[in-house]
Design a protein around this motif. Structure first.
Motif, PDB file in Angstrom:
ATOM      1  N   THR A  43       0.827  -1.212   0.000  1.00 35.74           N
ATOM      2  CA  THR A  43       0.000   0.000   0.000  1.00 35.74           C
ATOM      3  C   THR A  43       0.857   1.257   0.000  1.00 35.74           C
ATOM      4  O   THR A  43       0.589   2.207  -0.743  1.00 35.74           O
ATOM      5  CB  THR A  43      -0.929   0.006   1.231  1.00 35.74           C
ATOM      6  N   THR A  46       2.580   1.647  -3.569  1.00 39.91           N
ATOM      7  CA  THR A  46       1.762   1.847  -4.773  1.00 39.91           C
ATOM      8  C   THR A  46       0.685   2.924  -4.636  1.00 39.91           C
ATOM      9  O   THR A  46      -0.058   3.164  -5.589  1.00 39.91           O
ATOM     10  CB  THR A  46       1.072   0.526  -5.167  1.00 39.91           C
ATOM     11  N   PHE A  47       0.588   3.603  -3.497  1.00 43.39           N
ATOM     12  CA  PHE A  47      -0.485   4.579  -3.308  1.00 43.39           C
ATOM     13  C   PHE A  47      -0.474   5.705  -4.345  1.00 43.39           C
ATOM     14  O   PHE A  47      -1.529   6.077  -4.863  1.00 43.39           O
ATOM     15  CB  PHE A  47      -0.462   5.170  -1.900  1.00 43.39           C
ATOM     16  N   TYR A  50      -2.037   4.410  -7.391  1.00 41.27           N
ATOM     17  CA  TYR A  50      -3.469   4.216  -7.163  1.00 41.27           C
ATOM     18  C   TYR A  50      -4.222   5.535  -7.286  1.00 41.27           C
ATOM     19  O   TYR A  50      -5.289   5.603  -7.895  1.00 41.27           O
ATOM     20  CB  TYR A  50      -3.700   3.615  -5.770  1.00 41.27           C
ATOM     21  N   LYS A  51      -3.667   6.599  -6.711  1.00 42.43           N
ATOM     22  CA  LYS A  51      -4.361   7.883  -6.732  1.00 42.43           C
ATOM     23  C   LYS A  51      -4.434   8.442  -8.143  1.00 42.43           C
ATOM     24  O   LYS A  51      -5.432   9.052  -8.532  1.00 42.43           O
ATOM     25  CB  LYS A  51      -3.651   8.879  -5.811  1.00 42.43           C
ATOM     26  N   ARG A  89      -6.251  -1.736   3.569  1.00 47.60           N
ATOM     27  CA  ARG A  89      -5.490  -2.755   2.858  1.00 47.60           C
ATOM     28  C   ARG A  89      -4.778  -3.707   3.807  1.00 47.60           C
ATOM     29  O   ARG A  89      -4.647  -4.895   3.527  1.00 47.60           O
ATOM     30  CB  ARG A  89      -4.462  -2.097   1.928  1.00 47.60           C
ATOM     31  N   SER A 226      -8.006  -8.074 -13.318  1.00 45.87           N
ATOM     32  CA  SER A 226      -8.206  -6.630 -13.505  1.00 45.87           C
ATOM     33  C   SER A 226      -8.949  -6.281 -14.786  1.00 45.87           C
ATOM     34  O   SER A 226      -9.815  -5.405 -14.785  1.00 45.87           O
ATOM     35  CB  SER A 226      -6.852  -5.914 -13.485  1.00 45.87           C
ATOM     36  N   THR A 233     -14.871  -1.548 -11.151  1.00 47.78           N
ATOM     37  CA  THR A 233     -14.062  -0.659 -10.320  1.00 47.78           C
ATOM     38  C   THR A 233     -14.361   0.803 -10.641  1.00 47.78           C
ATOM     39  O   THR A 233     -14.462   1.641  -9.734  1.00 47.78           O
ATOM     40  CB  THR A 233     -12.567  -0.952 -10.534  1.00 47.78           C
ATOM     41  N   VAL A 275      -3.978   0.734 -14.105  1.00 46.69           N
ATOM     42  CA  VAL A 275      -4.586  -0.277 -13.242  1.00 46.69           C
ATOM     43  C   VAL A 275      -3.826  -1.593 -13.368  1.00 46.69           C
ATOM     44  O   VAL A 275      -3.536  -2.265 -12.371  1.00 46.69           O
ATOM     45  CB  VAL A 275      -6.077  -0.483 -13.596  1.00 46.69           C
ATOM     46  N   ARG A 278      -0.435  -1.095 -11.670  1.00 45.00           N
ATOM     47  CA  ARG A 278      -0.587  -1.096 -10.215  1.00 45.00           C
ATOM     48  C   ARG A 278      -0.924  -2.479  -9.679  1.00 45.00           C
ATOM     49  O   ARG A 278      -0.343  -2.939  -8.687  1.00 45.00           O
ATOM     50  CB  ARG A 278      -1.694  -0.106  -9.820  1.00 45.00           C
ATOM     51  N   SER A 279      -1.875  -3.152 -10.324  1.00 45.29           N
ATOM     52  CA  SER A 279      -2.283  -4.471  -9.862  1.00 45.29           C
ATOM     53  C   SER A 279      -1.154  -5.488  -9.974  1.00 45.29           C
ATOM     54  O   SER A 279      -0.957  -6.308  -9.075  1.00 45.29           O
ATOM     55  CB  SER A 279      -3.498  -4.957 -10.664  1.00 45.29           C
ATOM     56  N   THR A 282       1.374  -4.597  -7.250  1.00 43.31           N
ATOM     57  CA  THR A 282       0.810  -4.870  -5.927  1.00 43.31           C
ATOM     58  C   THR A 282       0.720  -6.355  -5.635  1.00 43.31           C
ATOM     59  O   THR A 282       1.234  -6.842  -4.626  1.00 43.31           O
ATOM     60  CB  THR A 282      -0.587  -4.232  -5.805  1.00 43.31           C
TER      61      THR A 282
END
Length: 298
Positions: A43, A46-47, A50-51, A89, A226, A233, A275, A278-279, A282
């Protein structure tokens, strides 16, 4: 003599069962702990990605535009809203891995009469996704409100958001967009646990290192999850980030979103590349850390 031998055998059997139950409890505890640690690390890393993705989903902007927008807001605002996802998370990872392991142990004796053994992790993952949705939808709701810059003036702090949610019904407040969230979480958890171990096993058979096998299996699993679930999402983000507007249902919200994206899959999937990135990062990191922690714990 026979009675003495019988008692001894019964005692040995009882001791074996007790040791087996203790081992299962220990394994479950390690699963909860390792899942939380893995998710916490990911978290923080990768925040920012994500943002950026969230801004694309919300405003249908290009990657460059979203990055520039966040850059102008400054580094302090970059991590605005990190507390809810950090907590969510970490708890989510704890529940995801720990509860899945617990359900797997409990369901396997029953499920083996109806389903192939290879499906058991996916079934346990499905149940975990349902529980996860009930527990963590309120966290995601707060997170999405905080990350929507439109709410900066009216709902600038967590306490203000909590106060506002208390004045709403559950369906329009804490559990806004519950059905699409439930569908996404249940399917996603089921696919992840159904795919990651078989993929890692295949890679190890190709002489891939354990860490690399876990990392790649997490990445591939996240990719499979994803892409088809990305529209859900986007729908959840749009439904949960707004407060005080018309509380449309799932169908009406989807129709509004589809119209807003000009009935174009290309526009609907805007932000999809990030996405995927990030996925992949993560779940690759999470899976690798979790598997290594599990290995050291055993």
């Amino acid at each position: 003599m026979c009675c003495s031998l019988k008692k001894e055998l019964e005692q040995n059997h009882a001791d074996t069962n007790e040791k087996h139950d203790t081992l299962k409890t220990t394994v479950s505890f390690h699963s909860y702990r390792n899942g939380g640690i893995s998710s916490l690390i990911c978290t923080v890393i990768t925040f920012p990605v994500y943002k950026t993705v969230f801004r694309q989903q919300l405003h249908s902007t290009l990657i460059r535009q979203a990055v520039v927008q966040l850059y102008h807001e400054g580094p302090l605002k970059l991590y605005r809203g990190v507390a809810p996802p950090l907590l969510m998370r970490t708890l989510q990872g704890t529940i995801l891995f720990g509860l899945q392991n617990t359900l797997l142990q409990q369901l396997s004796p029953w499920a083996e009469s109806y389903f192939p053994k290879a499906m058991h992790p996916a079934l346990a993952g499905l149940g975990t996704g349902v529980v996860e949705c009930f527990l963590f939808t309120p966290f995601e709701r707060v997170q999405n409100i905080l990350q929507n810059s439109v709410n900066d003036r009216s709902l600038p702090t967590l306490s203000k958001i909590v106060g506002r949610m208390r004045s709403e019904t559950l369906a329009n407040g804490w559990y806004r967009a519950f059905l699409p969230t439930l569908t996404r979480n249940a399917l996603g958890s089921s696919l992840y646990f159904g795919l990651k171990d078989p993929l890692a096993g295949l890679l190890r058979e190709k002489n891939c290192s354990p860490v690399a096998s876990s990392f790649i299996s997490g990445m591939v699993s996240s990719l499979v999850i994803s892409l088809p679930l990305y529209p859900l999402t986007v729908l959840v983000a749009n439904m949960q980030s707004k407060v005080g507007e018309d509380n449309l249902g799932v169908k009406a919200s989807w129709q509004k979103l589809w119209q807003k994206r000009q009935r174009s899959l290309v526009l609907l999937y805007r932000g999809g590349s990030l996405v995927i990135l990030r996925s992949c990062i993560t779940w690759g990191i999470t899976t690798a850390i979790y598997d290594q922690l599990t290995k050291f714990s055993s």
